[in-house]
Design an enzyme around this catalytic site. Structure first.
Site, PDB file in Angstrom:
ATOM      1  N   GLU A  71       0.835  -1.217   0.000  1.00  0.00           N
ATOM      2  CA  GLU A  71       0.000   0.000   0.000  1.00  0.00           C
ATOM      3  C   GLU A  71       0.863   1.257   0.000  1.00  0.00           C
ATOM      4  OE1 GLU A  71      -1.404   1.789   3.453  1.00  0.00           O
ATOM      5  OE2 GLU A  71      -0.969   0.085   4.765  1.00  0.00           O
TER       6      GLU A  71
ATOM      7  N   LYS B  85      -3.457  -2.372  15.900  1.00  0.00           N
ATOM      8  CA  LYS B  85      -2.906  -1.496  16.922  1.00  0.00           C
ATOM      9  C   LYS B  85      -3.919  -1.213  18.006  1.00  0.00           C
ATOM     10  CE  LYS B  85      -1.354   1.702  14.300  1.00  0.00           C
ATOM     11  NZ  LYS B  85      -1.717   0.774  13.391  1.00  0.00           N
TER      12      LYS B  85
END
Ligand code: PSU
Ligand code: MN
Length: 314
Positions: free
Chosen positions: A35, A169
């Site tokens: 990405e 996360k």
């Protein structure tokens, strides 16, 4: 440029595929998508461009061809030149674009750095089935009020790409993220551990919904999943290497501080993830950036190995 035969002409007309990637795709060799939001909005210059080049090298060292994905001048780019990587790493006109933004960015000829969601979509258009990143988006803390759930999870539900990340996360709600993946039928598989990893830390406190020991097992799961017509992606969670991890007890208070700072600024929507990543780098005085780079490189190595194993099955 030769466009691989499996890409429909009206789609190929919107794409520029790097010759090295086009050749590998035509020959059925292993290709790994990458990405570009992580480059433009996930890390500061010049670490971002060093990371982007380094990750491409890691993928080559493991026998696959890297294909970094972005939109430049409205063209879907699959595989970038060093100049294009540099532009993404430095140009302030490069927007963060998720699936929602893809059509507008192409139609109006703009630049865009693709998120996990939009990168998955473009990769699948090109026939790329394996994708390496750092961390995916997920359900944000407080989503019960804000409804902030990353489009990454929606894309995982219906686009046939295996995304290799270091888990989710803890700026996000990891438990709710795993619930949404389960509801949508997305296998969240941890490689080599029975615990789901939390990006900077190997432990999250959440058991891995599924776990395997080898990349060959992952390749076989992909093959069977798609053979059965079970559409959608796989989240392969690859714990950060031990020597690079920041233990949860250290990073959690720092993440909470970053979340408080974000709330004080009143940020929302697509701004939140880039702000939090940048703020955590400041609060940890750069340590989180080093951990982030180490885990992305590790994910690239694993993704290349999965892509090589998968190419032998199809
Ligand atoms: N997590 C990271 N680094 C990143 C991102 C997430 O550790 O760069 C980026 C990825 O591109 C991911 C996106 O797809 O943020 C998710 O943003 P949002 O939560 O707005 O969907
Ligand atoms: Mn969001």
């Amino acid at each position: 440029m030769t466009i691989p035969a499996h890409i429909r002409p009206e789609i190929a007309a919107l794409m520029d595929i790097h010759p090295e990637v086009a050749e590998a795709l035509s020959a059925g060799r292993a290709v790994v998508a990458l990405e570009s939001t992580i480059i433009s909005h996930g890390m500061p210059f010049p670490k971002n461009v060093e990371m982007a080049r380094g990750v491409e090298d890691v993928i080559r060292e493991h026998g696959a061809v890297p294909a970094t994905i972005a939109v430049l001048h409205g063209r879907l780019k699959i595989g970038l030149t060093p100049e294009e990587l540099h532009l993404l790493a430095t140009d302030k006109d490069v927007q963060k674009i998720s699936t929602r933004d893809l059509a507008l960015t192409v139609a109006l000829g703009r630049h865009g750095a693709t998120t996990v969601a939009s990168t998955m979509w473009v990769a699948s258009l090109a026939g790329i089935r394996v994708f390496a990143t750092g961390g995916t988006g997920g359900v944000h803390r407080g989503a019960g009020d804000t409804m902030d759930i990353s489009a990454d999870l929606m894309e995982l539900a219906h686009t046939d790409v295996c995304v290799v990340s270091a888990g989710v996360k803890s700026i996000l709600d990891i438990g709710l993220t795993l619930e949404v993946l389960e509801t949508q039928g997305v296998p969240a598989i941890t490689l080599g551990s029975t615990e789901f990893p939390a990006f900077y830390s190997r432990q999250s406190g959440f058991p891995a919904p599924l776990s395997v020991q080898t990349v060959e097992e992952v390749a076989r799961i992909l093959k069977v999943k798609w053979t059965l017509g079970l559409a959608g992606g796989v989240m392969l969670a690859n714990p950060i290497p031990l020597e690079a991890e920041i233990p949860a007890s250290e990073i959690m208070p720092q993440i909470n501080q970053a979340l408080e700072d974000m709330n004080a600024l009143g940020l929302s929507g697509k701004e939140t993830t880039p702000y939090l990543l940048g703020r955590i780098v400041e609060i940890t005085e750069g340590r989180s950036l080093e951990a982030n780079i180490a885990l992305v490189r590790h994910n690239a190595a694993v993704a290349a190995q999965v892509a090589v194993a998968y190419a032998q099955l199809v």
